[in-house]
Design an enzyme around this catalytic site. Structure first.
Site, short mmCIF file in Angstrom:
data_model
loop_
_atom_site.label_atom_id
_atom_site.label_comp_id
_atom_site.label_asym_id
_atom_site.label_seq_id
_atom_site.Cartn_x
_atom_site.Cartn_y
_atom_site.Cartn_z
N GLY A 1 0.83 -1.21 0.00
CA GLY A 1 0.00 0.00 0.00
C GLY A 1 0.85 1.25 0.00
O GLY A 1 2.05 1.19 -0.29
N ASN A 2 0.25 2.39 0.32
CA ASN A 2 1.01 3.64 0.40
C ASN A 2 0.40 4.55 1.47
O ASN A 2 -0.62 4.21 2.08
CB ASN A 2 1.06 4.32 -0.98
CG ASN A 2 -0.32 4.67 -1.48
OD1 ASN A 2 -1.02 5.49 -0.89
ND2 ASN A 2 -0.75 4.03 -2.58
N HIS A 3 1.01 5.72 1.67
CA HIS A 3 0.65 6.58 2.81
C HIS A 3 -0.47 7.56 2.51
O HIS A 3 -0.73 8.45 3.31
CB HIS A 3 1.88 7.38 3.26
CG HIS A 3 2.93 6.54 3.90
ND1 HIS A 3 2.70 5.79 5.02
CD2 HIS A 3 4.22 6.29 3.55
CE1 HIS A 3 3.79 5.14 5.36
NE2 HIS A 3 4.73 5.42 4.47
#
Ligand code: CTP
Length: 401
Positions: A210-212
């Site tokens: 995933g990512n932030h």
């Protein structure tokens, strides 16, 4: 439409006053702040305590506050200025005639004369009173002043007679006021799709790639569009954010594949689509059924490419005004222009990671808006709510052109 609006409800003395308890409930549920003014005769039909409890505000009916020896008074000018809109329901023949003629012998009428906001009135009376020439004159005068009539309906009246004069039902009053308010707005009648947030691509039942991204930019774009009158479908990946405006239909998804499906489901119907999501470009080629156990050797996870949602929407674009985002670190404008053309967009919003405070995971953003003529408009660093409003200010004239 009514979310956050200050609504002054004036209740006058007719049997339909009992329905105002439901009206107050509906207005509060729609997110409005409600203050109630009762005429003296209205309090014979509906209890101030009930209305105060439902509206969460004191109910007022006379100029002077009732505590002994008080010099304090209910300020009709302040109440009139507080209101974003005033609603007189039920409006009796007597009050309508006084409103039409500038009489001012109670707090409700004084507040009406002080109010600068739109005033709606929902008449309620027996059928012969409703048809009387003097009542018609009141309706004409009030509408000529710019007040908005919510017509009475036909049906059984308190007298036992059948005919016109029943106050519109509370649900219909709320719908009438909401429709009226939305008509003047620039995105009224428009449907908007927004993608937001990250996507999580499962590795096994407990891990993901995933990512932030927090989703904030997309959520702010959705709130701004709904406040401008649009009906919004917000397709969001995992995010802690919630929506405020009731015109936002939030569809929560997890993976890029789910976001793709949810976006295509509504795309044909929308007028504007903005892809603000930070979609994972790759996902694990296989998802393990069971939690992957650690071992002493290295672990490699093979990744396969996700579908580009924005590209696919560009490929089947018809009437839609399609906007993408580009987060760049080098050759920013050239890269963003390339994406705009490759993905068949009408505009692209460029963020540069070289600008402090821009991009995702921040509360602020600094953007450049590039349209399909490759005209570039540069904005200062602002909160994401302000950036959302800037983006809509760029889109609206282009969709109405
Ligand atoms: N986007 C999308 N679906 C994807 C990847 C991206 O809808 N699978 C959208 C994003 O929401 C954004 C735009 O495409 O509006 C830009 O994505 P970005 O990842 O910056 O561009 P890419 O074309 O993937 O190029 P690169 O990663 O090489 O910069």
């Amino acid at each position: 439409m009514l979310s956050g609006k200050n609504i002054l409800l004036g209740i006058t003395g007719g049997i339909a006053a009992y329905k105002t308890t439901f009206l107050v409930r509906l207005l509060i549920k729609a997110g409005a702040n409600v203050k109630v003014i009762l005429t003296e005769s209205a309090s014979s039909f509906v209890s101030p305590l009930t209305l105060a409890t439902l509206s969460k505000n004191p109910v007022v009916s006379s100029f002077v506050k009732t505590e002994e020896h008080t010099t304090d008074w209910n300020n009709h000018v302040e109440m009139g200025l507080w209101a974003d809109l005033m609603l007189v329901a039920p409006a009796t023949a007597n009050t309508l005639s006084k409103m039409a003629n500038g009489s001012c012998d109670n707090l409700l009428l004084a507040t009406y004369l002080s109010a600068k906001c739109p005033v709606f009135f929902a008449p309620a009376m027996d059928l012969d009173m409703y048809k009387h020439e003097s009542t018609k004159v009141s309706f004409e005068k009030l509408t000529a002043f710019g007040n908005i009539m919510i017509p009475a309906t036909s049906g059984e009246l308190a007298s036992g007679l059948h005919g016109e004069g029943r106050m519109a039902e509370p649900e219909d009053i709320v719908a009438f006021v909401s429709d009226y308010l939305s008509k003047g707005l620039p995105l009224s009648g428009k449907k908007v799709l927004i993608t937001a947030g990250p996507t999580y691509e499962a590795i096994d039942p407990v891990r993901f790639v995933g990512n932030h991204s927090t989703g904030l930019m997309g959520f702010e774009l959705a709130e701004a569009a709904a406040d401008l009158g649009a009906h919004v479908v917000l397709v969001s990946g995992p995010s802690h954010l919630t929506t405020k405006n009731g015109n936002i239909d939030l569809k929560r998804v997890v993976s890029a594949d789910e976001m793709y499906a949810a976006s295509h489901e509504v795309y044909d119907e929308v007028d504007v689509a903005i892809c603000a999501a930070a979609v994972a470009d790759y996902r694990p080629k296989t998802v393990a059924d069971q939690k992957i156990k650690k071992s002493d050797s290295e672990l490699s996870i093979a990744l396969t490419k996700n579908k580009d949602i924005l590209f696919s929407l560009g490929a089947k674009k018809k009437k839609q005004f399609l906007v993408g985002f580009a987060l760049e670190t080098e050759n920013e404008e050239a890269n963003a222009k390339g994406k705009l053309q490759r993905k068949n967009l009408d505009a692209i919003v460029l963020n540069s990671l070289n600008d402090p405070g821009a991009g995702f995971g921040t509360k602020t953003n600094k953007i450049r808006f590039i349209d399909k003529n490759l005209t570039i408009k540069t904005f200062e660093l602002k909160t994401k709510a302000e950036v959302a409003s800037d983006i809509w200010n760029e889109i609206i004239p282009r969709i109405h052109a």
